[in-house]
Design a protein around this motif. Sequence first.
Motif, PDB file in Angstrom:
ATOM      1  N   SER B  59       1.881 -24.165  12.696  1.00  0.00           N
ATOM      2  CA  SER B  59       0.618 -23.676  12.159  1.00  0.00           C
ATOM      3  C   SER B  59      -0.422 -23.556  13.269  1.00  0.00           C
ATOM      4  O   SER B  59      -1.204 -22.615  13.302  1.00  0.00           O
ATOM      5  N   ASP B  60      -0.406 -24.473  14.238  1.00  0.00           N
ATOM      6  CA  ASP B  60      -1.312 -24.364  15.384  1.00  0.00           C
ATOM      7  C   ASP B  60      -0.963 -23.162  16.247  1.00  0.00           C
ATOM      8  O   ASP B  60      -1.834 -22.421  16.706  1.00  0.00           O
ATOM      9  N   SER B  63      -1.979 -20.253  14.823  1.00  0.00           N
ATOM     10  CA  SER B  63      -3.348 -20.575  14.404  1.00  0.00           C
ATOM     11  C   SER B  63      -3.696 -20.127  12.990  1.00  0.00           C
ATOM     12  O   SER B  63      -4.665 -19.435  12.752  1.00  0.00           O
ATOM     13  N   HIS B  64      -2.799 -20.509  12.044  1.00  0.00           N
ATOM     14  CA  HIS B  64      -3.095 -20.331  10.631  1.00  0.00           C
ATOM     15  C   HIS B  64      -3.016 -21.678   9.939  1.00  0.00           C
ATOM     16  O   HIS B  64      -1.938 -22.101   9.537  1.00  0.00           O
TER      17      HIS B  64
END
Lengths: 378, 314, 319
Positions: B59-60, B63-64
């Motif tokens: 997710s990082d 970047s969501h």
Amino acid sequence: MTAEEAAHERDRQDTETLLRLENVYKHFHVRGTGWFGRGGSYVHAVDGVSLDVRAGETLGLVGETGCGKSTLARCVARLHDVTDGSIVFQGRDITRLPARKMRPVRQDIQMIFQDPYGSLNPRRRVGSIIGDPFAIHGTESRRARRLRVQELMELVGLNPEHYNRFPADFSGGQRQRIGIARALALRPKMIICDEPISALDVSIQAQIINLLADLQDELGLTYVFIAHDLSVVQHVSDRIAVMYLGQVVELAPTDELMNRPRHPYTNALLSAIPVADPDRAEQRERVVLAGDMPSPISPPEGCRFHPRCPKAAPYCVENVPLLEPRLGDRDDHVASCHFPVAEGEDIALESPSIDESHRAAGAGPPPHTEGTSGHGHG
Amino acid sequence: MATADPERAGEPEQEQDVVKGRSPWRLGWERLRHDHVAMAAAVVIVLIGLAALLAGVVSDLISHPPDTQYREIGLSPAGVPQPPDSTFWFGTDGVGRDVFVRVLYGTRISLLVGIASSFGAVVLGTVIGMLAGFYGGAVDTLLARALDVILSMPFLLFGVALAAVLGPSLWLVVGVIVFFTLAAVGRIVRGQTLSIREREYVEAARSLGASNRRIMFTEILPNVLAPVLVYASLLVPIAIIFSASLSFLGLGVPPGTPAWGVMLREAIDYYTVAPWLFAFPGGALLLTTLAFNLLGDGVRDALDPKASRLGRAG
Amino acid sequence: MLRFVIRRTLYGVLVIWVISVVVFVLFFVAPRNVARKLAGRQADMSAVEAIREDLGLNRPLLEQYGDFLWGLLQGDLGYSYYSDEPVTDKILDALPISVSLAAGAAVIWVVLGVSIGVLSALRPRTIADRAATTFALFFYSMPTFLLGLLLLYFLFYQLHLVGIDWFPAATYVPLTEDVGQWARHLILPWITLALVLTGTYIRLTRGSMLDALGEDYIRTARSKGITESRVTVRHALRGGITPVVTQFGIDFGTLVGGVLITEQVFGLQGLGYIAVTSVVQGDLPVVIGVVMVASAFTVVASIVVDFSYAVLDPRVRLT
Ligand SMILES: Nc1ncnc2c1ncn2[C@@H]1O[C@H](COP(=O)(O)OP(=O)(O)OP(=O)(O)O)[C@@H](O)[C@H]1O
Ligand code: SF4
Ligand SMILES: [Mg+2]
């Protein structure tokens, strides 16, 4: 005998008597099928057994399946609590010792079990099974334990390198050796062998018997050797006790018992042994007992053997025979039969003098008074 | 003959090449290793586990964050979720969140619930079953009856009702699953213990002076562990399905949590316009339960071919 | 036999009583927030108190339990907090729906599960057997609500889009009104529920049949004709069917007491549906009523299973 002499005599006996059972009873409660288990009954598995086991001897214990041999053995090993009576080991009453005080005594009384497959935990390594006694009693350091276990394995004829194997990797005979090694670990005084060879192949039976005999010589062990027939016991025992329906019916030194079996039941057991010598085989008719052993839930009145006894007379139905010397036998040969078998008598030819109604009613005059020795009935 | 007891095989003393015996566990593992289906399932489970571990990292990387609502780029001008594309690999949901990231996070909850509850049920069930079976008598009657009562309660309905009383939470879900499945484990273990208690090796340990505790740990436990392990592995998917079902009813983990059951519930409102909303979490859920069931079957065949088959009601 | 029946029934009653205690403790002792929830978010303390008093929640616990039990014994489950309708009526309205759903699905899953199970046990390790096993595992792993959603999407929505309305969704048509419509409206829920459970039955039947048949039999069956093996199959089926009966009793008993998920997915207002709705609303009397009724069904089912067990398997001792 003066009182002093009697006391002395008792002392002398105590030193050579390792184990003494006095009037041991073990009844199992079985739940009934009524409401809340009502209507239960009791299995009279062991019903008043008195026996001495002398230090260094092998006492054979023989009887049909279900007659209470294992139960008696378990009572001695304190796996069961007895219902009544007392167990005296080395002069000390251990009948109701609490578990904690019993632990040191357990080191001296060990058991070997019948089923070499069932008596070893399949999920544990042989080394740790044999080392169990050390672990439980904390007698050896971890490091020393392994050495001791390997010594034991060698002693019973196992390859000490197989320390890390599982029971499944061994044959029946080898497993029985494992069981023996475990029983020997704490240097017990007495080992109760509960049918140690009856689950084994005939070819392997002799090996185990020899091993047990060698160990006895080497370590000065006392054995109680249980079997369901006389064929093996006669070769290993110094004395033999014959059990029927929870009671000892005859007890004598082996030769004496083999030559002068007094109790009809003993005679029947003896006649069942296959005899190698054809002359003797012909000479002795096989005694075929009528019916099966009655249920130990409600043992027959009077002499327990009467429903199957070829010599049964009406008197037997009403009167309980005592275990005492018969027909002028020595003190160490006792039997519980009103009409003991004399030498040369062939009971295979006899038929009971009671019929069904007699067996039920127990009628008929006593041909002998209780305890009279003398001639056989017949 | 195929049905002969393997323990009795090899009676003539065939010696001596192997000094160290292979434990029943080792043998089981070796059987399992040759079960291709089970091993494939294990690989899938490992990948799912990795997804759970790396959900945050992924997710990082893209970047969501799982809870960010991309209302401008994630929803059409009419407010309809976006189908999968290169930005949102699994599309977006009703409020513009990234479904891919949320599905990844969902693995965490499913695995946590599945593993934690089957672990809890197995530990408690084993303890209860062993105590009941070993001590017998009044202890047994009491415990066995308690297990009976638990087994007579409608599982899902009670879960739902409890969620209503205590408020939905992850640990409540775990607690409910543990409570209702420990009875089954307890029954199995009790039955096993009852029969093992009578084995001669237990008698042997007793005659050596072993304490009850020692007998339970060294003699009985190793023997009940195999069926229990089999049951545990089959319990994981049951727990996962159960927790997803509760969440689907709105009574499991709190709404808004990135859990598959919650996502599927939220998908209902859009199922005519955004089928991907249930395709991805649904697919992930099915893949997980399938993988665990396949592995569980393999474990059963390897360790305990005679273990009873499980049932479940829905 | 009679004693067995009586004893087993008494035991069932005992279990239900224990459950009633558990339920009471859970719902009357644990929650302090029921009245608050009912009163609404902005309500002040006095309003909450008034509601507590109204519902009798401020009385001593034992007294409340006494009323609760007394009500239960008379078949009176109290009144809904929301609609003031007697809970018994609500349950009686919902029951036919749950029973219809469970019974129809049961027919499908038993026929499908047992026949596939038997067939695959008769031909173990063939392609057909593998296919059956895979099928079983697939549906066994399938969450009910997922399957329901899939069926809705493909068999209702997609067909609906192209103008085929074979499988109407939602609404329940009572059996007494129109048998055809009743079945038509229930067919999707039936399939959902049945498929999910079929897996268990295939596995169970196959497993116990294989046990009953034994490896020996399979060899002989192959060497002989099918006619003779048929006799043996009947034997094996009788032996192998007992675990299936047990499982069926438990499943059916549980399902009659509410098919929560299937009813929810398809909007069928059965027991499970009203349970979930009442839970969300905090309508405790209804929740408790459904839980008690459902538990009673489970207990009765397990008693029936025990009886049929005794009938099917003469080895079972009746004590
Ligand atoms: N735990 C028990 N509960 C109830 N009855 C028992 C129990 N153990 C043994 N019995 C009964 O006690 C009687 C004696 O059994 P025991 O095992 O001592 O006989 P045995 O002489 O050792 O026979 P075998 O030669 O078969 O080993 C049998 O009738 C048996 O059924
Ligand atoms: S007492 Fe009578 S019945 Fe008993 S053994 Fe002797 S002769 Fe037979
Ligand atoms: Mg015995």
